[in-house]
Design a protein around this motif. Structure first.
Motif, PDB file in Angstrom:
ATOM      1  N   LEU A 167      -0.510   4.086  -7.494  1.00  0.00           N
ATOM      2  CA  LEU A 167      -0.024   5.122  -8.317  1.00  0.00           C
ATOM      3  C   LEU A 167       1.040   5.995  -7.613  1.00  0.00           C
ATOM      4  CD1 LEU A 167       0.137   6.436 -11.340  1.00  0.00           C
ATOM      5  CD2 LEU A 167      -1.438   7.774 -10.554  1.00  0.00           C
ATOM      6  N   ARG A 168       2.365   6.061  -8.179  1.00  0.00           N
ATOM      7  CA  ARG A 168       3.350   6.816  -7.487  1.00  0.00           C
ATOM      8  C   ARG A 168       3.534   8.109  -8.504  1.00  0.00           C
ATOM      9  NH1 ARG A 168       8.801   4.164  -6.491  1.00  0.00           N
ATOM     10  NH2 ARG A 168       9.182   4.679  -8.610  1.00  0.00           N
ATOM     11  N   GLY A 169       3.681   9.066  -7.970  1.00  0.00           N
ATOM     12  CA  GLY A 169       4.410  10.412  -8.745  1.00  0.00           C
ATOM     13  C   GLY A 169       5.427  11.055  -7.918  1.00  0.00           C
ATOM     14  N   ILE A 170       6.497  11.471  -8.605  1.00  0.00           N
ATOM     15  CA  ILE A 170       7.777  11.774  -8.113  1.00  0.00           C
ATOM     16  C   ILE A 170       7.913  13.100  -8.853  1.00  0.00           C
ATOM     17  CG2 ILE A 170      10.228  11.816  -7.853  1.00  0.00           C
ATOM     18  CD1 ILE A 170      10.043   8.652  -7.821  1.00  0.00           C
ATOM     19  N   CYS A 226      -1.028   7.088  -4.084  1.00  0.00           N
ATOM     20  CA  CYS A 226      -2.452   6.624  -3.858  1.00  0.00           C
ATOM     21  C   CYS A 226      -2.823   5.380  -4.289  1.00  0.00           C
ATOM     22  CB  CYS A 226      -3.203   7.782  -4.988  1.00  0.00           C
ATOM     23  SG  CYS A 226      -5.126   7.364  -4.802  1.00  0.00           S
ATOM     24  N   ASP A 227      -3.358   4.548  -3.479  1.00  0.00           N
ATOM     25  CA  ASP A 227      -4.159   3.218  -3.696  1.00  0.00           C
ATOM     26  C   ASP A 227      -5.183   3.198  -4.543  1.00  0.00           C
ATOM     27  OD1 ASP A 227      -1.901   2.019  -1.857  1.00  0.00           O
ATOM     28  OD2 ASP A 227      -3.235   2.940  -0.209  1.00  0.00           O
ATOM     29  N   GLY A 281      -0.898  16.478   2.042  1.00  0.00           N
ATOM     30  CA  GLY A 281      -1.098  17.433   0.467  1.00  0.00           C
ATOM     31  C   GLY A 281      -2.334  17.399  -0.332  1.00  0.00           C
ATOM     32  N   ASN A 282      -2.336  17.809  -1.357  1.00  0.00           N
ATOM     33  CA  ASN A 282      -3.514  17.786  -2.114  1.00  0.00           C
ATOM     34  C   ASN A 282      -4.274  16.675  -2.455  1.00  0.00           C
ATOM     35  OD1 ASN A 282      -2.947  20.506  -2.078  1.00  0.00           O
ATOM     36  ND2 ASN A 282      -2.996  20.763  -4.240  1.00  0.00           N
ATOM     37  N   VAL A 283      -3.266  15.524  -2.174  1.00  0.00           N
ATOM     38  CA  VAL A 283      -3.811  14.126  -2.972  1.00  0.00           C
ATOM     39  C   VAL A 283      -3.600  13.119  -1.583  1.00  0.00           C
ATOM     40  CG1 VAL A 283      -3.474  14.688  -5.126  1.00  0.00           C
ATOM     41  CG2 VAL A 283      -1.614  13.405  -3.793  1.00  0.00           C
ATOM     42  N   SER A 328       0.703  -1.314   0.219  1.00  0.00           N
ATOM     43  CA  SER A 328      -0.046   0.065   0.125  1.00  0.00           C
ATOM     44  C   SER A 328       0.789   1.229  -0.211  1.00  0.00           C
ATOM     45  CB  SER A 328      -0.922  -0.123   1.148  1.00  0.00           C
ATOM     46  OG  SER A 328      -0.044   0.226   2.495  1.00  0.00           O
ATOM     47  N   TRP A 329       0.330   2.424  -0.501  1.00  0.00           N
ATOM     48  CA  TRP A 329       1.168   3.633  -0.402  1.00  0.00           C
ATOM     49  C   TRP A 329       1.583   4.049   1.132  1.00  0.00           C
ATOM     50  CZ3 TRP A 329       4.299   6.675  -1.971  1.00  0.00           C
ATOM     51  CH2 TRP A 329       4.402   8.102  -1.497  1.00  0.00           C
ATOM     52  N   GLU A 330       0.836   3.685   1.863  1.00  0.00           N
ATOM     53  CA  GLU A 330       1.246   3.861   3.437  1.00  0.00           C
ATOM     54  C   GLU A 330       2.614   3.192   3.831  1.00  0.00           C
ATOM     55  OE1 GLU A 330      -0.056   3.961   8.104  1.00  0.00           O
ATOM     56  OE2 GLU A 330      -1.435   3.002   6.537  1.00  0.00           O
ATOM     57  N   THR A 331       2.691   1.672   3.478  1.00  0.00           N
ATOM     58  CA  THR A 331       3.993   0.865   3.787  1.00  0.00           C
ATOM     59  C   THR A 331       5.091   1.347   2.872  1.00  0.00           C
ATOM     60  OG1 THR A 331       2.918  -0.914   2.326  1.00  0.00           O
ATOM     61  CG2 THR A 331       2.575  -1.026   4.589  1.00  0.00           C
ATOM     62  N   ILE A 332       4.813   1.639   1.449  1.00  0.00           N
ATOM     63  CA  ILE A 332       5.907   1.940   0.571  1.00  0.00           C
ATOM     64  C   ILE A 332       6.487   3.378   0.969  1.00  0.00           C
ATOM     65  CG2 ILE A 332       6.144   2.555  -1.827  1.00  0.00           C
ATOM     66  CD1 ILE A 332       5.810  -0.357  -1.195  1.00  0.00           C
ATOM     67  N   ARG A 333       5.654   4.033   1.435  1.00  0.00           N
ATOM     68  CA  ARG A 333       5.962   5.630   1.811  1.00  0.00           C
ATOM     69  C   ARG A 333       6.988   5.605   2.906  1.00  0.00           C
ATOM     70  NH1 ARG A 333       1.228   7.384   3.139  1.00  0.00           N
ATOM     71  NH2 ARG A 333       1.447   7.539   5.394  1.00  0.00           N
ATOM     72  N   HIS A 334       6.446   4.616   3.855  1.00  0.00           N
ATOM     73  CA  HIS A 334       7.340   4.685   5.072  1.00  0.00           C
ATOM     74  C   HIS A 334       8.959   3.998   4.801  1.00  0.00           C
ATOM     75  CE1 HIS A 334       3.647   4.851   7.896  1.00  0.00           C
ATOM     76  NE2 HIS A 334       4.132   6.082   7.684  1.00  0.00           N
ATOM     77  N   GLN A 335       8.807   3.037   3.940  1.00  0.00           N
ATOM     78  CA  GLN A 335      10.079   2.520   3.475  1.00  0.00           C
ATOM     79  C   GLN A 335      10.889   3.510   2.483  1.00  0.00           C
ATOM     80  OE1 GLN A 335       8.764  -1.080   0.939  1.00  0.00           O
ATOM     81  NE2 GLN A 335       7.868  -2.070   2.633  1.00  0.00           N
TER      82      GLN A 335
END
Length: 323
Positions: free
Chosen positions: A275-278, A268-269, A239-241, A215-222
């Motif tokens: 989906l990931r945006g950099i 976002c899940d 942020g906005n999203v 999930s985005w939460e786990t990937i974000r922490h990693q």
């Protein structure tokens, strides 16, 4: 509720303090229903965001007239929390800085400094009340909207027909505003991501198959742990999203020199995908008011293809088919 919130604000502006009656009627410790206290909280957050969009930093927004319940330093922290700094949110919560007196005090002083009319104040309070209702409806105080119903990113099965023109890249369909440049990111023969460039800002978009623990939460922490281990300065922001990462990373330029690169990493899940945006370039600066990367991200459609069970990424086609 909105009228009572307005009365509490006016009483503070008149007396310079919160009366016992206002403290009781505000129900500031109640968050499972719309209350006058929660409306003032949401209204202050909206006003802080409006001022930030006009170019005012957190420190700039601290009222000139002092508030008895907050020092200037603490007021800066509270405003920074309202702007979305999640670590600061935790600090002001743990220190008990978010109180009815501090919220109403900041809001009252800002209204005075901005010279807001009664009508403008009513509009702000109405927006604050509607925000409270949206959060109760969606259950997400950091992103009070429904992905797939009100906003994207969209799954191909739920994407609305209306909206911006999009470039079909197979696994992704991305908006194509005038002047947009699209650059593929290759991994051998596969195109796993694209970088969309508009002006001095770019966003790299990549979709992944959602599996256990992805999930985005786990990937974000990693990602946060990994970037900090590399010496980067990383913060979580609302942020906005939703929750995003804002980072400053040391990089080597094409000329071989070391430089600091700003990044904003969105995520976002979706149904069976993430989906990931950099974001890089000027739009990645912490003080950037550029909404384009967020609009690009939220208007992207993911077209998942799970025919290859071993592939965790969602592959794209390049070049895009001719219209």
């Amino acid at each position: 509720m909105r009228d009572r919130a307005k009365e509490i604000i006016e009483q503070f502006r008149r007396d310079g303090s919160i009366s016992p009656e206002s403290a009781v009627s505000a129900e500031f410790d109640v968050w499972d229903q719309v209350t006058p206290g929660w409306i003032t909280f949401s209204t202050l957050k909206a006003l802080v965001k409006i001022r930030w969009e006009k170019g005012e930093s957190a420190a700039d927004q601290v009222p000139v007239r002092p508030i008895s319940s907050l020092s200037r330093e603490d007021a800066t922290l509270v405003i920074r929390a309202f702007l979305g700094d999640i670590s600061t949110m935790r600090e002001v919560r743990d220190r008990g800085l978010i109180t009815l007196a501090s919220v109403v005090g900041l809001l009252s002083r800002m209204v005075e400094e901005d010279g807001l009319s009664e009508h403008q104040m009513d509009v702000l309070l109405e927006f604050g009340e509607e925000t409270c209702r949206e959060i109760l409806r969606t259950g997400n105080p950091l992103h009070p909207t429904l992905r797939g119903v009100e906003v994207g990113p969209w799954d191909a099965s739920e994407a609305v027909v209306t909206g911006p023109d999009r470039v079909d890249l197979g696994g992704l369909r991305i908006p194509s505003p005038a002047g947009l440049e699209i650059r593929p990111m290759r991994d051998g023969d596969d195109i796993l991501a694209v970088t969309a460039v508009l002006g001095s800002t770019a966003i790299q978009l990549q979709a992944f198959r959602a599996r256990g623990g992805s999930s985005w939460e786990t990937i974000r922490h990693q990602m946060k742990d990994r970037m900090q281990a590399q010496g980067g300065a990383v913060e979580e922001w609302a942020g906005n999203v939703g929750v995003e990462l804002r980072a400053k990373m040391s990089v080597t330029t094409q000329s071989g020199r070391r430089a600091i690169q700003d990044l904003k990493i969105l995520g976002c899940d979706g149904p069976r995908w993430m989906l990931r945006g950099i974001v890089t370039g000027l739009g990645a600066d912490a003080d950037s008011r550029d909404e384009w990367p967020y609009e690009m991200f939220m208007n992207t459609v993911v077209v998942p293809d799970f025919s290859n069970a071993e592939d965790s990424g969602i592959c794209l086609q390049w070049p895009p088919p001719a219209k």
